[in-house]
Design a protein around this motif. Sequence first.
Motif, PDB file in Angstrom:
ATOM      1  N   PHE A  49     124.813 -15.693  96.836  1.00  0.00           N
ATOM      2  CA  PHE A  49     124.614 -14.282  97.303  1.00  0.00           C
ATOM      3  C   PHE A  49     125.768 -13.727  98.490  1.00  0.00           C
ATOM      4  O   PHE A  49     126.134 -14.643  99.235  1.00  0.00           O
ATOM      5  N   PHE A  50     126.286 -12.571  98.216  1.00  0.00           N
ATOM      6  CA  PHE A  50     127.090 -11.689  99.138  1.00  0.00           C
ATOM      7  C   PHE A  50     126.495 -10.777  99.884  1.00  0.00           C
ATOM      8  O   PHE A  50     126.058  -9.836  99.409  1.00  0.00           O
ATOM      9  N   ILE A  59     141.435  -3.960 102.408  1.00  0.00           N
ATOM     10  CA  ILE A  59     140.416  -3.942 101.470  1.00  0.00           C
ATOM     11  C   ILE A  59     139.096  -3.869 101.859  1.00  0.00           C
ATOM     12  O   ILE A  59     138.343  -4.623 102.559  1.00  0.00           O
ATOM     13  N   SER A  60     138.626  -2.690 101.210  1.00  0.00           N
ATOM     14  CA  SER A  60     137.120  -2.342 101.787  1.00  0.00           C
ATOM     15  C   SER A  60     136.128  -3.189 101.152  1.00  0.00           C
ATOM     16  O   SER A  60     136.392  -3.724 100.014  1.00  0.00           O
ATOM     17  N   GLY A  61     134.838  -3.022 101.466  1.00  0.00           N
ATOM     18  CA  GLY A  61     133.859  -4.087 100.962  1.00  0.00           C
ATOM     19  C   GLY A  61     133.604  -3.352  99.355  1.00  0.00           C
ATOM     20  O   GLY A  61     133.226  -4.327  98.661  1.00  0.00           O
ATOM     21  N   LEU A  62     133.807  -2.035  99.207  1.00  0.00           N
ATOM     22  CA  LEU A  62     133.721  -1.680  97.708  1.00  0.00           C
ATOM     23  C   LEU A  62     134.695  -2.235  96.821  1.00  0.00           C
ATOM     24  O   LEU A  62     134.459  -2.717  95.694  1.00  0.00           O
ATOM     25  N   GLU A  63     136.054  -2.323  97.250  1.00  0.00           N
ATOM     26  CA  GLU A  63     136.985  -3.249  96.610  1.00  0.00           C
ATOM     27  C   GLU A  63     136.651  -4.606  96.241  1.00  0.00           C
ATOM     28  O   GLU A  63     136.960  -5.187  95.291  1.00  0.00           O
ATOM     29  N   LEU A  64     136.371  -5.121  97.402  1.00  0.00           N
ATOM     30  CA  LEU A  64     135.903  -6.485  97.430  1.00  0.00           C
ATOM     31  C   LEU A  64     134.621  -6.825  96.306  1.00  0.00           C
ATOM     32  O   LEU A  64     134.724  -7.757  95.435  1.00  0.00           O
ATOM     33  N   ALA A  65     133.799  -5.903  96.349  1.00  0.00           N
ATOM     34  CA  ALA A  65     132.790  -6.126  95.369  1.00  0.00           C
ATOM     35  C   ALA A  65     133.344  -5.934  93.900  1.00  0.00           C
ATOM     36  O   ALA A  65     132.847  -6.536  92.917  1.00  0.00           O
ATOM     37  N   ILE A  79     125.110  -8.930  95.067  1.00  0.00           N
ATOM     38  CA  ILE A  79     125.705  -8.243  96.502  1.00  0.00           C
ATOM     39  C   ILE A  79     124.844  -7.065  96.992  1.00  0.00           C
ATOM     40  O   ILE A  79     124.167  -6.440  96.132  1.00  0.00           O
ATOM     41  N   LEU A  80     124.677  -7.337  98.516  1.00  0.00           N
ATOM     42  CA  LEU A  80     123.783  -6.408  99.211  1.00  0.00           C
ATOM     43  C   LEU A  80     124.773  -5.743 100.267  1.00  0.00           C
ATOM     44  O   LEU A  80     125.462  -6.521 101.182  1.00  0.00           O
ATOM     45  N   PHE A  81     125.131  -4.375 100.133  1.00  0.00           N
ATOM     46  CA  PHE A  81     125.897  -3.904 101.138  1.00  0.00           C
ATOM     47  C   PHE A  81     125.135  -3.719 102.519  1.00  0.00           C
ATOM     48  O   PHE A  81     123.949  -3.222 102.465  1.00  0.00           O
ATOM     49  N   ILE A  82     125.898  -3.698 103.542  1.00  0.00           N
ATOM     50  CA  ILE A  82     125.334  -3.549 104.790  1.00  0.00           C
ATOM     51  C   ILE A  82     126.398  -2.663 105.404  1.00  0.00           C
ATOM     52  O   ILE A  82     127.450  -2.768 105.821  1.00  0.00           O
TER      53      ILE A  82
END
Length: 229
Positions: A49-50, A59-65, A79-82
């Motif tokens: 889980f991320f 590198i943004s969280g969007l790119e990491l996702a 994937i859960l964005f915070i």
Amino acid sequence: MTDLKILVVDDEEDLCEILQFNLEQEGFTVDTAFSSEQALKLELSQYDFFLLDIMMGEISGLELAKIIRRNPDLADKPILFITAKGSEDDKLKGFNAGADDYVAKPFSVKEIIARIHVICKRVFTTTQKEISFEYEDMKLIPESKKVTINNIDVGLTKTEFEILQLLLNHKGRIYSRDEIMHKIWEGDTFVGDRTVDVNVRRIRKKIGEYHKLIKTKSGYGYYFESLKQ
């Protein structure tokens, strides 16, 4: 379900520590990274889980996702964005990047824990009837939870797979957004009908020319065109 290993990625070290402490109290195993770059140095396949922040470094969280979703070994991992970016457009960008859910800062740790449990119940529990499907070069293989075109896995997430499977299992039957939410996100009060639209859009993109078989009935919902096999 608490026997999960979670990776929290956020450039706010204090927040990472708070989340790690509370999630470990809940029974999860938790690691932290303070940037996407640091996260990418880890063996990501070890995590179930991320939790990702969006606004981070180069590198943004969007790119990491997106990087996570492109990896076949990670494509099904939740994937859960915070994040502090909480507008509807921001949320849609998050879902388009492959997120299973999205929480805007400030948030309560109890809400994060509740959302993790709801996502895990949905993602790690199989409830649909196992029916194979084949049309021309596209195949849905329930045993391996894959959809292939020309024997190449198109990389559907678990949510995307289950939506497509639902429509395929009942070809020609129109499902409203509310019905899809109830069947795929059962008990999850945090999901909105736009989430269904985003997931259907991602499915259509991934299955290429076969996207035309997923029909929209204006004012009613989605269905898979009934075909003569």
